[in-house]
Design an enzyme around this catalytic site. Structure first.
Site, short mmCIF file in Angstrom:
data_model
loop_
_atom_site.label_atom_id
_atom_site.label_comp_id
_atom_site.label_asym_id
_atom_site.label_seq_id
_atom_site.Cartn_x
_atom_site.Cartn_y
_atom_site.Cartn_z
N LYS A 1 -8.98 -7.99 -20.58
CA LYS A 1 -9.49 -8.27 -21.93
C LYS A 1 -10.13 -7.04 -22.56
O LYS A 1 -10.05 -6.84 -23.76
CB LYS A 1 -10.51 -9.42 -21.91
CG LYS A 1 -9.87 -10.79 -21.76
CD LYS A 1 -10.83 -11.87 -22.23
CE LYS A 1 -10.21 -13.25 -22.13
NZ LYS A 1 -11.13 -14.32 -22.52
N LYS B 1 1.05 -14.01 -19.65
CA LYS B 1 0.57 -15.39 -19.64
C LYS B 1 0.64 -16.00 -21.05
O LYS B 1 0.34 -15.30 -22.02
CB LYS B 1 -0.89 -15.36 -19.15
CG LYS B 1 -1.48 -16.70 -18.80
CD LYS B 1 -2.93 -16.56 -18.40
CE LYS B 1 -3.84 -16.34 -19.59
NZ LYS B 1 -5.25 -16.62 -19.38
N LYS C 1 -3.78 -18.63 -25.88
CA LYS C 1 -4.30 -18.97 -27.21
C LYS C 1 -4.49 -17.74 -28.07
O LYS C 1 -4.45 -17.80 -29.27
CB LYS C 1 -5.72 -19.52 -27.06
CG LYS C 1 -5.89 -20.82 -26.45
CD LYS C 1 -7.37 -21.16 -26.66
CE LYS C 1 -7.76 -22.36 -25.89
NZ LYS C 1 -8.57 -22.00 -24.72
P1 AMP Z 1 -8.81 -20.89 -21.55
O1 AMP Z 1 -7.81 -21.12 -22.62
O2 AMP Z 1 -8.82 -19.45 -21.09
O3 AMP Z 1 -10.15 -21.43 -21.84
O4 AMP Z 1 -8.29 -21.71 -20.28
C1 AMP Z 1 -8.62 -23.06 -20.03
C2 AMP Z 1 -7.90 -23.56 -18.80
O5 AMP Z 1 -6.49 -23.50 -19.00
C3 AMP Z 1 -8.18 -22.74 -17.53
O6 AMP Z 1 -8.24 -23.61 -16.43
C4 AMP Z 1 -6.99 -21.84 -17.43
O7 AMP Z 1 -6.71 -21.43 -16.12
C5 AMP Z 1 -5.88 -22.73 -17.96
N1 AMP Z 1 -4.81 -21.92 -18.55
C6 AMP Z 1 -4.90 -21.12 -19.63
N2 AMP Z 1 -3.73 -20.52 -19.90
C7 AMP Z 1 -2.87 -20.97 -18.94
C8 AMP Z 1 -1.47 -20.71 -18.65
N3 AMP Z 1 -0.75 -19.90 -19.43
N4 AMP Z 1 -0.92 -21.36 -17.60
C9 AMP Z 1 -1.65 -22.21 -16.83
N5 AMP Z 1 -2.95 -22.47 -17.03
C10 AMP Z 1 -3.56 -21.86 -18.07
#
Ligand code: AMP
Ligand code: TRP
Length: 361
Positions: free
Chosen positions: A125, A212, A215
């Site tokens: 990041k 990956k 968002k």
């Molecule tokens: P975040 O959007 O970073 O807050 O992620 C929230 C949850 O979604 C966390 O448990 C991440 O590990 C999971 N997550 C986010 N992006 C992915 C992805 N591309 N594949 C699988 N899990 C994801």
């Protein structure tokens, strides 16, 4: 890196409790759904669950203040629409319960710079911008440990990308226990177990199979959002990057037959990604999907994939829309959740202050 005297087996001394969180930093994606939220829903049948919208984590990078509150409601709506029951589980936003920030500070004094310096998410990041990112982005994993341990949570469902942060959480708990509980077993905090489950624990970008799905990706075509309508989903899948070959056969499976082979993942990452998404969304094993789809063209497969994604997401996005039009209902869930969360976290925080020797005259 752990100075652990306390071992994972000490966990049996702690009642099972699930904690997890999603950042309100943008539209919620298929990756969040498959890596995290779907498991959140399932775990409600097995344990007491606490699900947080981690707004304090979101502000470690710039968030437009005019948008943040709505993004917080949107993640809440996604939790509810996906099937998290606010009566059985606790749903709240992090900034409403001050124990997170307070315990986060204690853990900033427990975690070592060397541990934090190894965090790959920070390196990704921050990139070349290391001198200019917020201090909070560096401290992020200490706050995440506080989220979990403020409830003495024993299980944390997440996507694959959070594995390292959960190892750090275990190290922080073990060091706190060692420093402040000495030989007393089982120590003050549990050694948390990650739950990384399903055939799509790491969903990749639709435009680049080596990145990956996120968002925060600047291209909306790289991801499927829970709020996308059927046309948007069809378009994004139709435009998803693939390769010129047809879908692979049994050789694409890993040796144990449960996952995909490393060769497929490295040589045909986009095919691997779409197959994993299809398996997860249609509740089939990868072996079943490969058997049914081998030799098919991507054009045909993409139609089938669109169908399963639309079928699962349309009721969720309709319910999310209804909830986003009824802010009062969403806010009431968050208020009630925060009250219940604080009632659990406050005494745990006080106990930690006490161990550290912070005076409460
Ligand atoms: P975040 O959007 O970073 O807050 O992620 C929230 C949850 O979604 C966390 O448990 C991440 O590990 C999971 N997550 C986010 N992006 C992915 C992805 N591309 N594949 C699988 N899990 C994801
Ligand atoms: N760091 C997680 C992510 O970006 C979000 C998060 C914050 C979290 N606190 C947590 C996940 C506690 C699980 C438990 O995906």
């Amino acid at each position: 890196m752990s100075s652990a005297k306390t071992t994972a087996s000490a966990n049996t001394e702690f009642p099972n409790r699930v904690f997890s969180g999603v950042q309100p930093s943008g539209a919620i994606t298929l990756g969040n759904y498959l890596g995290a939220i779907r498991n959140f829903v399932r775990l409600q049948d097995e344990m007491e669950c606490i699900y947080c919208v981690v707004d304090l984590h979101a502000i470690t990078v710039w968030q437009d203040p005019a948008e943040l509150a709505n993004q917080t409601r949107e993640i809440t709506a996604a939790y509810l629409a996906s099937g998290i029951d606010p009566k059985r589980s606790i749903i709240f936003n992090q900034s409403m319960v001050s124990a997170h920030a307070e315990l986060g500070w204690l853990f900033s004094c427990v975690a070592r710079m060397g541990w934090m310096n190894r965090m790959t998410q920070f390196k990704d990041k921050a990139g070349k911008n290391r001198e200019k990112v917020a201090l909070g982005l560096f401290a992020y994993p200490a706050l995440m440990a506080a989220d979990i341990l403020a409830y003495k949570a024993t299980h944390v469902p997440v996507g694959d990308d959070q594995k390292q942060h959960l190892e750090l959480t275990r190290d922080i708990a073990a060091k706190f226990n060692y420093d402040f509980c000495g030989e007393d077993q089982p120590g003050y905090f549990p050694i948390t177990e990650p739950i990384i489950q399903g055939s799509a624990t790491r969903v990749m970008s639709l435009r680049d199979g080596s990145k990956k799905m996120s968002k925060s990706d600047p291209s909306d075509m790289s991801r499927i959002n829970l709020t996308d309508d059927a046309d948007a989903i069809a378009l994004k899948i139709r435009k998803a990057k693939t390769d010129p070959e047809v879908l692979p056969g049994g050789e694409a499976l890993s040796e144990d037959g449960q996952g995909l082979s490393d060769t497929l993942r490295s040589e045909r990452p986009e095919a691997a990604n779409l197959l994993s998404i299809y398996a997860a969304m249609s509740d089939q094993s990868l072996a079943q999907v490969i058997e049914a789809k081998q030799g098919h063209s991507f054009a045909d497969f993409k139609k089938d994939l669109t169908e399963v994604v639309v079928e699962r997401f349309s009721p969720i996005s309709a319910e999310m829309q209804r909830l986003m039009d009824d802010k009062a209902e969403v806010d009431a869930v968050l208020r009630d959740g925060a009250e219940r969360a604080a009632a659990i976290a406050e005494p745990i925080l006080r106990g930690a202050y006490d161990r550290v020797g912070l005076l409460k005259p």
